[in-house]
Design an enzyme around this catalytic site. Structure first.
Site, PDB file in Angstrom:
ATOM      1  N   CYS A 188      37.360  -1.934  30.697  1.00  0.00           N
ATOM      2  CA  CYS A 188      36.180  -1.702  31.534  1.00  0.00           C
ATOM      3  C   CYS A 188      36.086  -0.210  31.830  1.00  0.00           C
ATOM      4  O   CYS A 188      37.099   0.478  31.983  1.00  0.00           O
ATOM      5  CB  CYS A 188      36.302  -2.508  32.817  1.00  0.00           C
ATOM      6  SG  CYS A 188      34.996  -2.215  34.022  1.00  0.00           S
ATOM      7  N   HIS A 355      33.395 -10.343  33.779  1.00  0.00           N
ATOM      8  CA  HIS A 355      34.177  -9.265  34.410  1.00  0.00           C
ATOM      9  C   HIS A 355      33.254  -8.294  35.139  1.00  0.00           C
ATOM     10  O   HIS A 355      33.489  -7.947  36.310  1.00  0.00           O
ATOM     11  CB  HIS A 355      34.984  -8.538  33.330  1.00  0.00           C
ATOM     12  CG  HIS A 355      35.764  -7.364  33.835  1.00  0.00           C
ATOM     13  ND1 HIS A 355      37.134  -7.393  34.019  1.00  0.00           N
ATOM     14  CD2 HIS A 355      35.379  -6.108  34.195  1.00  0.00           C
ATOM     15  CE1 HIS A 355      37.547  -6.223  34.468  1.00  0.00           C
ATOM     16  NE2 HIS A 355      36.488  -5.419  34.575  1.00  0.00           N
ATOM     17  N   GLU A 356      32.198  -7.852  34.459  1.00  0.00           N
ATOM     18  CA  GLU A 356      31.295  -6.870  35.073  1.00  0.00           C
ATOM     19  C   GLU A 356      30.517  -7.487  36.236  1.00  0.00           C
ATOM     20  O   GLU A 356      30.275  -6.822  37.249  1.00  0.00           O
ATOM     21  CB  GLU A 356      30.337  -6.305  34.020  1.00  0.00           C
ATOM     22  CG  GLU A 356      31.018  -5.587  32.866  1.00  0.00           C
ATOM     23  CD  GLU A 356      31.970  -4.491  33.325  1.00  0.00           C
ATOM     24  OE1 GLU A 356      31.726  -3.874  34.388  1.00  0.00           O
ATOM     25  OE2 GLU A 356      32.979  -4.259  32.622  1.00  0.00           O
ATOM     26  N   HIS A 359      32.453  -7.287  39.334  1.00  0.00           N
ATOM     27  CA  HIS A 359      32.302  -6.032  40.081  1.00  0.00           C
ATOM     28  C   HIS A 359      31.080  -6.102  40.995  1.00  0.00           C
ATOM     29  O   HIS A 359      31.138  -5.678  42.157  1.00  0.00           O
ATOM     30  CB  HIS A 359      32.170  -4.856  39.115  1.00  0.00           C
ATOM     31  CG  HIS A 359      33.447  -4.502  38.411  1.00  0.00           C
ATOM     32  ND1 HIS A 359      34.660  -4.476  39.047  1.00  0.00           N
ATOM     33  CD2 HIS A 359      33.686  -4.137  37.120  1.00  0.00           C
ATOM     34  CE1 HIS A 359      35.607  -4.120  38.190  1.00  0.00           C
ATOM     35  NE2 HIS A 359      35.043  -3.918  37.011  1.00  0.00           N
ATOM     36  N   HIS A 365      39.400  -3.931  40.236  1.00  0.00           N
ATOM     37  CA  HIS A 365      40.374  -4.258  39.200  1.00  0.00           C
ATOM     38  C   HIS A 365      41.671  -4.764  39.820  1.00  0.00           C
ATOM     39  O   HIS A 365      42.086  -4.313  40.893  1.00  0.00           O
ATOM     40  CB  HIS A 365      40.651  -3.037  38.330  1.00  0.00           C
ATOM     41  CG  HIS A 365      39.572  -2.764  37.343  1.00  0.00           C
ATOM     42  ND1 HIS A 365      39.298  -1.505  36.845  1.00  0.00           N
ATOM     43  CD2 HIS A 365      38.666  -3.592  36.751  1.00  0.00           C
ATOM     44  CE1 HIS A 365      38.295  -1.566  35.999  1.00  0.00           C
ATOM     45  NE2 HIS A 365      37.892  -2.825  35.931  1.00  0.00           N
TER      46      HIS A 365
END
Length: 760
Positions: A188, A355-356, A359, A365
């Site tokens: 990332c 994953h993004e 955020h 993380h």
């Protein structure tokens, strides 16, 4: 990355604004055109050009049936034999993966924005897991024939797809390329420095500082999602926008599967495709994120309302896979992200995007102290094959969810998530009927695919429609369901049953209760419904002790983040407290049963905490009495006079009752509106009853009963008569003593001798 927004440096930015104002709205002439186009895709694997490490295995999915409780909840089970062993998959349809108001935006060669609202089959995307392996993942679709999608077992990912030209439901199972499913050097783009800058930038934005919500217990949440696909990704699919849509739907199904552990449901509201040219330049990933967010705020947000928006790009960013703002969900200027999609491994893409989006939902993380059962989890800086959230990710998510108001909304499956489309199975204004899919219409005797009635059909749906014809006046179309309800009848002109009406609020019902909103309210009955037939409402001391606490076990409601204590006059209107409980009931998930010993009495109740989406069974229902001439309304004990109405038994001539519309519902033999004249009964709201027909029917049934009774009695008498004759015949045939013969001249002497002998 800059900490303040900067003006776009990309070409034609000014043209974009003008172009966005010239949206061309169109409707597809034939709604099944999209289905026909998408069905072509069955000849191509959903994972595009993904590589496989082994030859495919041929499998035939077999449906497993039986008496398992999970099937009653919509789960299906199939067995597949591959990898040297038999696997059982449990799958369930993912409803509302795609919004009913789903829109697709593309551009003409002249730069005009073109909007379509295609029919999208929304019940053929499935998610689930392998039997005995809760950490596994199944994400498949049946929209295009057979099973197509991803199976993840013990860290190994398989692709499944139908075998071409197979007549026996054969499928091919491939093991995905290990270099894409195992630990990679790709990572990332979010670094610690960028994360600090993002936090600083967001802290300066007052829209991010939303109301604090301490004590929130997180449950189901919903995210409205918008996606943009840039030019190169569309070229990857040979400019076939239908293939792009299939890829998008499949990826969203995978992401929804990953986020199911958080009880987060993603609903795709729309996709914009930059099929002619990109509207921002694709350079570094940090610049792309900034520029995409600014473009989204001034353009996309007005077309597709969203909680999160991402752009899919077919572009190399070195070792970086994606980038997104931290904790930006619900913030229109920052709730965006960039995802790199190269190749065709959709499971790999699903992990990147999940994953993004993590955020966006506040997840940073993972550090070395974070765990998900393994050392490397979904939010690790470098990509890996484990799509699981760590304990740290859960903690970050809860903190964000506490302030993210847009996530705490009711599911939008009703209302704005539904567009007006012929063929979606929902009758809209201007449609006579809507039989849904082509297959459903082929089986429908009343409705055409064009949403019009077939020749000879007067109706296609409704409680007063039978065999495509309107039912005669006086036919019961809605029976009363309880003592607080009233029946309705067809009027002979409409396929619809009259609106549901019921007894006026405040009408008396059993055990001294009152009717309210079509139910009879009584605390004893409520306790029985929760704890069983032996339970009853507890002593007032239980209500006074618990409902004045102001916690989740006893309260008179919630304001913002706080439970309200019940004031003494309102203690009977808070949470219901019960006694004489024989067993702990089986309740739905997240429900809690509590008990308290108080002065020799055991008080039983249930809790209801923030974030729960199931009905609250433990709150005292409105309309329940709380004292002489007083009832509970909105957790307050108020005078029954609030139910004062101009309608009463007197206004109904004491020959009827009042309904919730304050009109008389007359008894049999009296005519509405005021039950003054003889008639059939009912009200001006219920439709015309046909008691005459009912009486004739009852009389006919009674006549039939009498005939049957007559023949039964006749048969009984016949049997008795036969028995009597049998015994009579037997009696007649019994042997009898011989009588003396009458003497004749021939035997006269003999007779005298005998007689003499006898006399002697």
């Amino acid at each position: 990355m800059q900490t303040t927004q900067r003006a776009s440096s990309f070409a034609a930015a000014e043209d974009n604004i003008a172009m966005d104002k010239a949206v061309v709205y169109t409707r597809i002439p034939h709604l099944y055109l999209w289905l026909e186009i998408l069905n072509i895709l069955s000849s191509r694997p959903l994972t595009g050009y993904a590589q496989h490490t082994s030859l495919p295995e041929v499998v035939i999915p077999l449906r497993v049936t039986g008496n398992r409780p999970m099937w009653a909840m919509g789960w299906l089970t199939y067995s597949l034999h591959f990898g040297g062993q038999k696997h059982f998959i449990h799958i369930k349809a993912k409803k509302f993966l795609v919004s009913r108001l789903f829109s697709v935006f593309t551009y003409t060669k002249q730069g005009a924005l073109h909007k379509d609202q295609p029919y999208v089959q929304n019940d053929c995307y499935y998610h689930g897991h392998m039997d005995g392996d809760p950490e596994s993942m199944v994400a498949i679709t049946t929209c295009y024939g057979g099973f197509q999608g991803i199976l993840q077992i013990n860290g190994t990912v398989y692709e499944i797809k139908p075998k071409n030209l197979s007549s026996t439901f054969e499928h091919l199972v491939h093991k995905m390329d290990s270099e894409e499913t195992e630990l990679l050097p790709m990572r990332c783009a979010l670094t610690e420095e960028i994360a600090r800058q993002m936090k600083l930038q967001q802290n300066e934005n007052p829209t991010l500082m939303q109301s604090h919500y301490e004590g929130w217990w997180t449950h189901k949440s919903f995210l409205d999602l918008a996606l943009v696909v840039e030019r190169e990704r569309i070229r990857y699919h040979n400019n076939n926008t239908s293939r792009v849509l299939v890829e998008v739907f499949t990826i969203i199904n995978i992401i929804n599967n990953i986020y199911e552990t958080l009880d987060v449901e993603l609903v795709l509201l729309g996709v914009e495709m930059w099929n002619e040219r990109n509207h921002v330049q694709v350079r570094s990933i940090e610049e792309l994120l900034d520029e995409f967010c600014m473009w989204k705020a001034r353009s996309l947000n007005f077309r597709i309302p969203n909680d999160i928006a991402h752009i899919f790009v077919n572009h190399e960013f070195g070792i970086y896979l994606g980038l997104a703002y931290i904790g930006s969900v619900c913030v229109p200027s920052h709730n965006c992200g960039v995802d790199r999609l190269l190749g065709g491994n959709l499971f790999y893409f699903g992990r990147i995007i999940a994953h993004e989006m993590g955020h966006n939902l506040g997840m940073e993380h993972d550090s070395s102290s974070c765990t998900c059962g393994t050392k490397i989890c979904l939010m690790a800086p470098a990509d890996n094959g484990i799509p699981k959230f760590s304990n740290c990710s859960y903690s970050y998510y809860w903190a964000t969810y506490a302030t993210a108001k847009c996530m705490r909304k009711e599911k939008k499956s009703k209302g704005i998530l539904r567009g007006k489309l012929c063929g979606d199975g929902v009758v809209d204004d201007g449609e006579q009927c809507d039989c849904g899919s082509a297959k459903s219409c082929a089986d429908d005797p009343c409705c055409k695919p064009s949403c019009t009635l077939k020749d000879g059909a007067a109706c296609a749906f409704g409680l007063c429609c039978l065999y495509c014809q309107i039912m005669p006046a006086g036919t019961v179309c809605r029976q009363e369901v309880n003592e607080c309800d009233l029946p309705e009848w067809c009027n002979g002109h409409s396929h619809k049953c009259p609106n549901d009406v019921y007894l006026l609020d405040g009408s008396p019902c059993r055990d001294g209760g009152y009717c309210y909103e079509k139910r009879c309210n009584n605390r004893d009955e409520q306790c029985k419904q929760i704890f069983g037939k032996e339970a009853r409402s507890a002593d007032h001391s239980c209500y006074r002790e618990l409902n004045t606490q102001g916690d989740r076990f006893g309260n008179c409601g919630v304001i913002r983040d706080a439970y309200l204590r019940c004031h003494d006059p309102d203690i009977l209107c808070g949470r219901v407290q019960c006694e004489n409980v024989a067993h702990i009931p089986f309740l739905r998930d997240h429900s809690t049963v509590h008990w308290t010993h108080l002065n020799g009495v055991t008080c039983w109740g249930t809790d209801y905490h923030f974030g729960m989406t199931i009905p609250d069974i433990g709150i005292v229902k409105d309309g329940t009495d709380c004292g002489p001439e007083h009832v509970c309304i909105n957790k307050k004990c108020v005078s029954k006079s609030i139910w004062r109405s101009q309608c009463s038994p007197k206004t109904c001539n004491m020959k009827g009752v009042c309904n919730n519309l304050h009109h008389c519902h007359c008894n049999l033999g009296w005519d509405p509106p005021h039950c003054l004249k003889s008639g059939l009964g009912g009200s001006i709201d219920s439709g015309p009853p046909n008691y005459t027909e009912n009486y004739t029917e009852k009389k006919h049934k009674k006549s039939i009963g009498l005939v049957i009774l007559f023949w039964i009695l006749f048969a009984c008498f016949s049997v008795l008569f036969i028995v009597f004759l049998f015994f009579l015949r037997s009696y007649v045939e019994l042997p009898m003593s011989e009588e003396p013969k009458v003497p004749t001249p021939e035997n006269k002497e003999d007779t005298n001798e005998v007689m003499n002998t006898e006399t002697e």
